[in-house]
Design a protein around this motif. Structure first.
Motif, PDB file in Angstrom:
ATOM      1  N   MET A  63       0.839  -1.194   0.000  1.00 42.86           N
ATOM      2  CA  MET A  63       0.000   0.000   0.000  1.00 42.86           C
ATOM      3  C   MET A  63       0.875   1.246   0.000  1.00 42.86           C
ATOM      4  N   SER A  64       2.085   1.121  -0.529  1.00 42.25           N
ATOM      5  CA  SER A  64       3.034   2.233  -0.509  1.00 42.25           C
ATOM      6  C   SER A  64       2.634   3.339  -1.472  1.00 42.25           C
ATOM      7  N   ASN A  65       3.031   4.563  -1.100  1.00 40.69           N
ATOM      8  CA  ASN A  65       2.903   5.739  -1.953  1.00 40.69           C
ATOM      9  C   ASN A  65       1.489   5.958  -2.478  1.00 40.69           C
ATOM     10  N   ARG A  66       0.502   5.842  -1.601  1.00 43.01           N
ATOM     11  CA  ARG A  66      -0.898   6.047  -2.005  1.00 43.01           C
ATOM     12  C   ARG A  66      -1.544   7.224  -1.293  1.00 43.01           C
ATOM     13  N   GLN A  67      -0.750   7.975  -0.556  1.00 46.62           N
ATOM     14  CA  GLN A  67      -1.252   9.143   0.172  1.00 46.62           C
ATOM     15  C   GLN A  67      -2.457   8.795   1.049  1.00 46.62           C
ATOM     16  N   LEU A  68      -2.363   7.703   1.755  1.00 47.95           N
ATOM     17  CA  LEU A  68      -3.474   7.231   2.575  1.00 47.95           C
ATOM     18  C   LEU A  68      -3.708   8.108   3.795  1.00 47.95           C
ATOM     19  N   GLY A  69      -2.641   8.648   4.351  1.00 47.70           N
ATOM     20  CA  GLY A  69      -2.779   9.435   5.564  1.00 47.70           C
ATOM     21  C   GLY A  69      -3.186   8.557   6.735  1.00 47.70           C
ATOM     22  N   ASP A  70      -3.476   9.196   7.832  1.00 48.16           N
ATOM     23  CA  ASP A  70      -3.789   8.457   9.059  1.00 48.16           C
ATOM     24  C   ASP A  70      -5.074   7.649   8.959  1.00 48.16           C
ATOM     25  N   ILE A  71      -6.104   8.196   8.313  1.00 48.23           N
ATOM     26  CA  ILE A  71      -7.388   7.500   8.262  1.00 48.23           C
ATOM     27  C   ILE A  71      -7.262   6.182   7.505  1.00 48.23           C
ATOM     28  N   ILE A  91       3.615   0.150   3.891  1.00 49.12           N
ATOM     29  CA  ILE A  91       2.799   1.365   3.957  1.00 49.12           C
ATOM     30  C   ILE A  91       3.697   2.603   3.930  1.00 49.12           C
ATOM     31  N   SER A  92       4.821   2.482   3.247  1.00 47.81           N
ATOM     32  CA  SER A  92       5.756   3.603   3.145  1.00 47.81           C
ATOM     33  C   SER A  92       5.182   4.715   2.263  1.00 47.81           C
ATOM     34  N   TYR A  93       5.698   5.925   2.468  1.00 49.87           N
ATOM     35  CA  TYR A  93       5.320   7.094   1.661  1.00 49.87           C
ATOM     36  C   TYR A  93       3.811   7.382   1.695  1.00 49.87           C
ATOM     37  N   ASN A  94       3.223   7.415   2.859  1.00 46.47           N
ATOM     38  CA  ASN A  94       1.785   7.657   2.972  1.00 46.47           C
ATOM     39  C   ASN A  94       1.409   8.813   3.888  1.00 46.47           C
ATOM     40  N   ARG A  95       2.357   9.629   4.249  1.00 51.12           N
ATOM     41  CA  ARG A  95       2.096  10.788   5.127  1.00 51.12           C
ATOM     42  C   ARG A  95       1.407  10.370   6.429  1.00 51.12           C
ATOM     43  N   VAL A  96       1.982   9.388   7.087  1.00 48.36           N
ATOM     44  CA  VAL A  96       1.437   8.886   8.348  1.00 48.36           C
ATOM     45  C   VAL A  96       2.046   9.666   9.507  1.00 48.36           C
ATOM     46  N   SER A  97       1.208  10.139  10.399  1.00 44.39           N
ATOM     47  CA  SER A  97       1.679  10.869  11.578  1.00 44.39           C
ATOM     48  C   SER A  97       1.696   9.931  12.788  1.00 44.39           C
ATOM     49  N   ASP A  98       1.820  10.511  13.952  1.00 43.91           N
ATOM     50  CA  ASP A  98       1.817   9.732  15.190  1.00 43.91           C
ATOM     51  C   ASP A  98       0.503   8.969  15.375  1.00 43.91           C
ATOM     52  N   ILE A  99      -0.590   9.506  14.856  1.00 42.61           N
ATOM     53  CA  ILE A  99      -1.897   8.851  14.984  1.00 42.61           C
ATOM     54  C   ILE A  99      -1.890   7.515  14.237  1.00 42.61           C
ATOM     55  N   GLY A 100      -1.455   7.533  12.995  1.00 40.80           N
ATOM     56  CA  GLY A 100      -1.375   6.307  12.210  1.00 40.80           C
ATOM     57  C   GLY A 100      -0.362   5.331  12.783  1.00 40.80           C
ATOM     58  N   ALA A 101       0.761   5.869  13.249  1.00 39.16           N
ATOM     59  CA  ALA A 101       1.788   5.017  13.856  1.00 39.16           C
ATOM     60  C   ALA A 101       1.258   4.337  15.111  1.00 39.16           C
TER      61      ALA A 101
END
Length: 123
Positions: A63-71, A91-101
């Protein structure tokens, strides 16, 4: 649909692509997937949070580089919570913050099958 998924015991594939699902709708899916143990593939493509198709019957999910974000990452974490098929997740390159982590961290506490996780470049 979220409520129905909580009690359904036969549905294995669900495609709600292009259904204009809101963030509240995604949260309803997430809560349902914590209970539902039969759904194997969920497609949420072309909704407000980009393209998301997760097939948890595959052993390797990219699911890399799909701009999924935290949601999107929270949703994937819910799908993998009790999954015993996926061994590798990217799930690399998805703009994940502490919430997603944090969601991935909680998933890893329960999931004993996942062996390889790529979560790089999510700043």
């Amino acid at each position: 649909i979220g409520e129905a998924l909580q009690i359904n015991t036969s549905l294995q594939t669900l495609d709600v692509s292009g259904s204009r699902i809101s963030d509240d709708g995604v949260i309803a899916f997430i809560e349902s997937l914590k209970i539902n143990r039969t759904l194997k593939k969920l497609s949420l493509s072309y909704n407000s949070f980009r393209h998301l198709v997760v097939d948890v019957t595959d052993q390797s999910v990219d699911m890399s580089n799909r701009q999924l974000g935290d949601i999107g990452i929270v949703l994937i974490s819910s799908l993998l919570h009790c999954n015993t098929n996926v061994y590798k997740l990217d799930i690399s390159y998805n703009r994940v913050s502490d919430i997603g982590a944090a969601a991935i961290s909680e998933c890893l506490k329960k999931n004993i099958t996942l062996q390889e996780l790529n979560i790089c470049r999510n700043a």
